[in-house]
Design an enzyme around this catalytic site. Sequence first.
Site, PDB file in Angstrom:
ATOM      1  N   GLU A 179      -3.724   5.703   0.300  1.00  0.00           N
ATOM      2  CA  GLU A 179      -3.297   4.394   0.808  1.00  0.00           C
ATOM      3  C   GLU A 179      -4.111   3.299   0.127  1.00  0.00           C
ATOM      4  O   GLU A 179      -5.274   3.516  -0.217  1.00  0.00           O
ATOM      5  CB  GLU A 179      -3.493   4.343   2.332  1.00  0.00           C
ATOM      6  N   HIS A 238       0.636   2.074   7.632  1.00  0.00           N
ATOM      7  CA  HIS A 238      -0.353   2.641   8.559  1.00  0.00           C
ATOM      8  C   HIS A 238      -0.647   1.666   9.707  1.00  0.00           C
ATOM      9  O   HIS A 238      -1.803   1.286   9.937  1.00  0.00           O
ATOM     10  CB  HIS A 238      -1.642   2.993   7.810  1.00  0.00           C
TER      11      HIS A 238
HETATM   12  N1  LIG Z   1      -0.603   6.084  12.430  1.00  0.00           N
HETATM   13  C1  LIG Z   1      -1.657   5.674  13.085  1.00  0.00           C
HETATM   14  O1  LIG Z   1      -2.039   4.507  13.019  1.00  0.00           O
HETATM   15  C2  LIG Z   1      -2.413   6.641  13.942  1.00  0.00           C
HETATM   16  C3  LIG Z   1      -3.032   6.152  15.108  1.00  0.00           C
HETATM   17  C4  LIG Z   1      -3.732   7.054  15.884  1.00  0.00           C
HETATM   18  C5  LIG Z   1      -3.823   8.388  15.517  1.00  0.00           C
HETATM   19  N2  LIG Z   1      -3.224   8.809  14.383  1.00  0.00           N
HETATM   20  C6  LIG Z   1      -3.289  10.228  13.998  1.00  0.00           C
HETATM   21  O2  LIG Z   1      -2.645  10.968  15.004  1.00  0.00           O
HETATM   22  C7  LIG Z   1      -3.360  12.174  15.196  1.00  0.00           C
HETATM   23  C8  LIG Z   1      -3.107  12.669  16.596  1.00  0.00           C
HETATM   24  O3  LIG Z   1      -3.736  11.803  17.511  1.00  0.00           O
HETATM   25  P1  LIG Z   1      -4.003  12.226  19.021  1.00  0.00           P
HETATM   26  O4  LIG Z   1      -4.838  11.166  19.605  1.00  0.00           O
HETATM   27  O5  LIG Z   1      -2.756  12.579  19.696  1.00  0.00           O
HETATM   28  O6  LIG Z   1      -4.897  13.521  18.783  1.00  0.00           O
HETATM   29  P2  LIG Z   1      -5.234  14.647  19.837  1.00  0.00           P
HETATM   30  O7  LIG Z   1      -6.418  15.328  19.321  1.00  0.00           O
HETATM   31  O8  LIG Z   1      -5.241  14.084  21.201  1.00  0.00           O
HETATM   32  O9  LIG Z   1      -3.971  15.636  19.724  1.00  0.00           O
HETATM   33  C9  LIG Z   1      -3.678  16.398  18.595  1.00  0.00           C
HETATM   34  C10 LIG Z   1      -2.971  17.643  19.062  1.00  0.00           C
HETATM   35  O10 LIG Z   1      -2.541  18.374  17.915  1.00  0.00           O
HETATM   36  C11 LIG Z   1      -2.718  19.744  18.210  1.00  0.00           C
HETATM   37  N3  LIG Z   1      -2.725  20.503  16.962  1.00  0.00           N
HETATM   38  C12 LIG Z   1      -3.723  20.647  16.069  1.00  0.00           C
HETATM   39  N4  LIG Z   1      -3.325  21.410  15.046  1.00  0.00           N
HETATM   40  C13 LIG Z   1      -2.037  21.741  15.287  1.00  0.00           C
HETATM   41  C14 LIG Z   1      -1.075  22.506  14.591  1.00  0.00           C
HETATM   42  N5  LIG Z   1      -1.366  23.078  13.425  1.00  0.00           N
HETATM   43  N6  LIG Z   1       0.149  22.647  15.146  1.00  0.00           N
HETATM   44  C15 LIG Z   1       0.440  22.082  16.353  1.00  0.00           C
HETATM   45  N7  LIG Z   1      -0.437  21.351  17.049  1.00  0.00           N
HETATM   46  C16 LIG Z   1      -1.651  21.173  16.524  1.00  0.00           C
HETATM   47  C17 LIG Z   1      -3.994  19.805  18.971  1.00  0.00           C
HETATM   48  O11 LIG Z   1      -4.129  20.991  19.688  1.00  0.00           O
HETATM   49  C18 LIG Z   1      -3.870  18.574  19.857  1.00  0.00           C
HETATM   50  O12 LIG Z   1      -3.293  18.865  21.097  1.00  0.00           O
HETATM   51  C19 LIG Z   1      -4.809  11.781  14.932  1.00  0.00           C
HETATM   52  O13 LIG Z   1      -5.564  12.881  14.499  1.00  0.00           O
HETATM   53  C20 LIG Z   1      -4.693  10.746  13.870  1.00  0.00           C
HETATM   54  O14 LIG Z   1      -4.832  11.375  12.620  1.00  0.00           O
HETATM   55  C21 LIG Z   1      -2.537   7.965  13.581  1.00  0.00           C
HETATM   56  O1  LIG Z   2      -6.967   7.269  13.291  1.00  0.00           O
HETATM   57  C1  LIG Z   2      -6.418   6.280  13.774  1.00  0.00           C
HETATM   58  O2  LIG Z   2      -6.767   5.759  14.841  1.00  0.00           O
HETATM   59  C2  LIG Z   2      -5.242   5.687  13.087  1.00  0.00           C
HETATM   60  O3  LIG Z   2      -4.896   6.368  11.954  1.00  0.00           O
HETATM   61  C3  LIG Z   2      -5.371   4.218  12.873  1.00  0.00           C
HETATM   62  O4  LIG Z   2      -6.257   3.988  11.826  1.00  0.00           O
HETATM   63  P1  LIG Z   2      -6.614   2.488  11.402  1.00  0.00           P
HETATM   64  O5  LIG Z   2      -7.573   1.958  12.413  1.00  0.00           O
HETATM   65  O6  LIG Z   2      -7.205   2.605  10.048  1.00  0.00           O
HETATM   66  O7  LIG Z   2      -5.342   1.695  11.427  1.00  0.00           O
END
Ligand SMILES: NC(=O)c1ccc[n+]([C@@H]2O[C@H](COP(=O)([O-])OP(=O)(O)OC[C@H]3O[C@@H](n4cnc5c(N)ncnc54)[C@H](O)[C@@H]3O)[C@@H](O)[C@H]2O)c1
Ligand SMILES: O=C(O)[C@H](O)COP(=O)(O)O
Length: 516
Positions: free
Chosen positions: A325, A355
């Site tokens: 990114e 993102h």
């Molecule tokens: N796009 C964004 O801005 C943004 C924002 C927040 C989080 N995220 C991403 O989203 C992800 C998930 O966030 P969350 O808070 O729900 O995390 P979390 O840890 O609460 O949940 C993740 C879930 O995935 C499961 N998991 C792990 N490996 C797996 C697999 N191979 N198959 C199936 N399930 C599996 C875990 O058991 C867990 O229940 C974060 O790790 C982060 O990378 C992205």
């Molecule tokens: O891990 C996270 O919380 C999300 O991917 C969001 O990331 P950012 O704060 O860089 O937008």
Amino acid sequence: MTPAQDITGGVNTLARTVSNSLNLSTSPNLSFHSPPSTFRQPPPGSTNALSTASQLAKQLKPFDTKDIKVLLLENVNEAGIDILRGQGYQVEAIKSSLSEDQLIEKIRDVQVIGIRSKTKLTERVLKEAKNLIVIGCFCIGTNQVDLQTAAQQGIAVFNSPFSNSRSVAELVISEIIALARQLTDRSMELHNGTWNKVSKGCWEIRGKTLGIVGYGHIGSQLSVLAESMGMNVIYYDVLTMMSLGTARNVASLDDLLAEADFVSLHVPATSETKNLIGAKELAKMKDGSYLINNARGTVIDIPALIEASRSGKLAGAAIDVFPHEPAGNGDYFSNDLNSWTKDLVGLKNIILTPHIGGSTEEAQSAIGVEVSTALVRYVNEGATLGAVNMPEVNLRSVTVDKEDDVRVIYIHKNVPGVLRQVNGILLHHNIDKQMSDSRGEVAYLMADISDVKEGEIRDLFQSLQELSCKFTPKLGVTRLLICNSVYPNESSLLDAGIECSVARLPIEADARGGHI
Ligand SMILES: NC(=O)c1ccc[n+]([C@@H]2O[C@H](COP(=O)([O-])OP(=O)(O)OC[C@H]3O[C@@H](n4cnc5c(N)ncnc54)[C@H](O)[C@@H]3O)[C@@H](O)[C@H]2O)c1
Ligand SMILES: O=C(O)[C@H](O)COP(=O)(O)O
């Protein structure tokens, strides 16, 4: 899976699952991802639950906090910056991330760094971070940090485990509807002057099946929202989770792919989730289904997705995260970053977003407050509650009736005999309270000792450092936190022969050479 990824991907989730589903009072280590754990913490400097009116908490300060240097990258929210500046720390806030070389230059000088998802704190960077004591990830993901190297260097890492979960879940809901109605294509056509009123291939979402991969904070939140809009929800998780509403757990990813009209990914970036959805998995999806990725860029094999979109297998996709990114806003999103970018941007009914899953005012200010508060508590009081790479350790506050207490923090390798030797060094002082815990290779000891004369601080510190040097490789990082009212200023410490202020001792006076 690398050990660093394992720490967050596996243990954290297990911890939350256990404490949520069984509603048990677990050890601190088994509760750091649950909401009560984070919000139970009192603000820094406040009295804690055990303090009574007559036992007010005394503020511990490692040193003149004006000397604490904080580097914040990637546009950390003002609410968080204000908390850090309010402590008198010197805060430099930069809107973008930095290249590895730029980062190395900057990180050498600071005690605290705050990042979001883009800044990579690799082993190479961390090895140069001679003064660093703590990292704040102002986001959920911690895969961008080499957690194990950080722990081995005695650097604690904090994040915000769920403050942007709702924002991501709401974005996914909007994407499901937008994809089902080909909304972004129609909008782009009209922006370009073309009226194209069609209903073919456009659907209601009511009665359709949403398949959620990863039923954690975000996945489960999405489950509730989707069901309230009339969708059927199925989910797959590597752990046993509690189903919300009428959501149904399926036994395998393949089962989910075969049944879902929409597949939404919410798993962490680990070696197991790398290319979790590739050509093989896409082939198992229903014809004309949709794929949504707001997790991490590594989770989908994008060339395979491009192929599935071209062939009509996928009716649409929404992608918020990419393997590479841009460092900041305005930077170019091109084939220089990801070799397939040109092919991706040319596809029909593909929503691409930079993102922004967690990018709402609500989420960012909540994250700013949560992570900055954890950083201040760690710097000033040594508490590791909520740390993702260290055991969670905290002590009752030192109260005002304690005249000359010192809080000793000793981060060391988890091997037999260290505690005995540390307590041998503390022998001449009363240990009012003490807590020690370990996590993997790293152990964290906190002790409040009383009746410490000003001139004894140096000896204590040096003895602890010498203890670190006895081990091969060296294994300890010492921090001493001191009640302000007893040791009010740096000059008295200088008079006592300490070359720099107390909290900087572990950093500059060879203490960081005494790494684990
Ligand atoms: N796009 C964004 O801005 C943004 C924002 C927040 C989080 N995220 C991403 O989203 C992800 C998930 O966030 P969350 O808070 O729900 O995390 P979390 O840890 O609460 O949940 C993740 C879930 O995935 C499961 N998991 C792990 N490996 C797996 C697999 N191979 N198959 C199936 N399930 C599996 C875990 O058991 C867990 O229940 C974060 O790790 C982060 O990378 C992205
Ligand atoms: O891990 C996270 O919380 C999300 O991917 C969001 O990331 P950012 O704060 O860089 O937008």
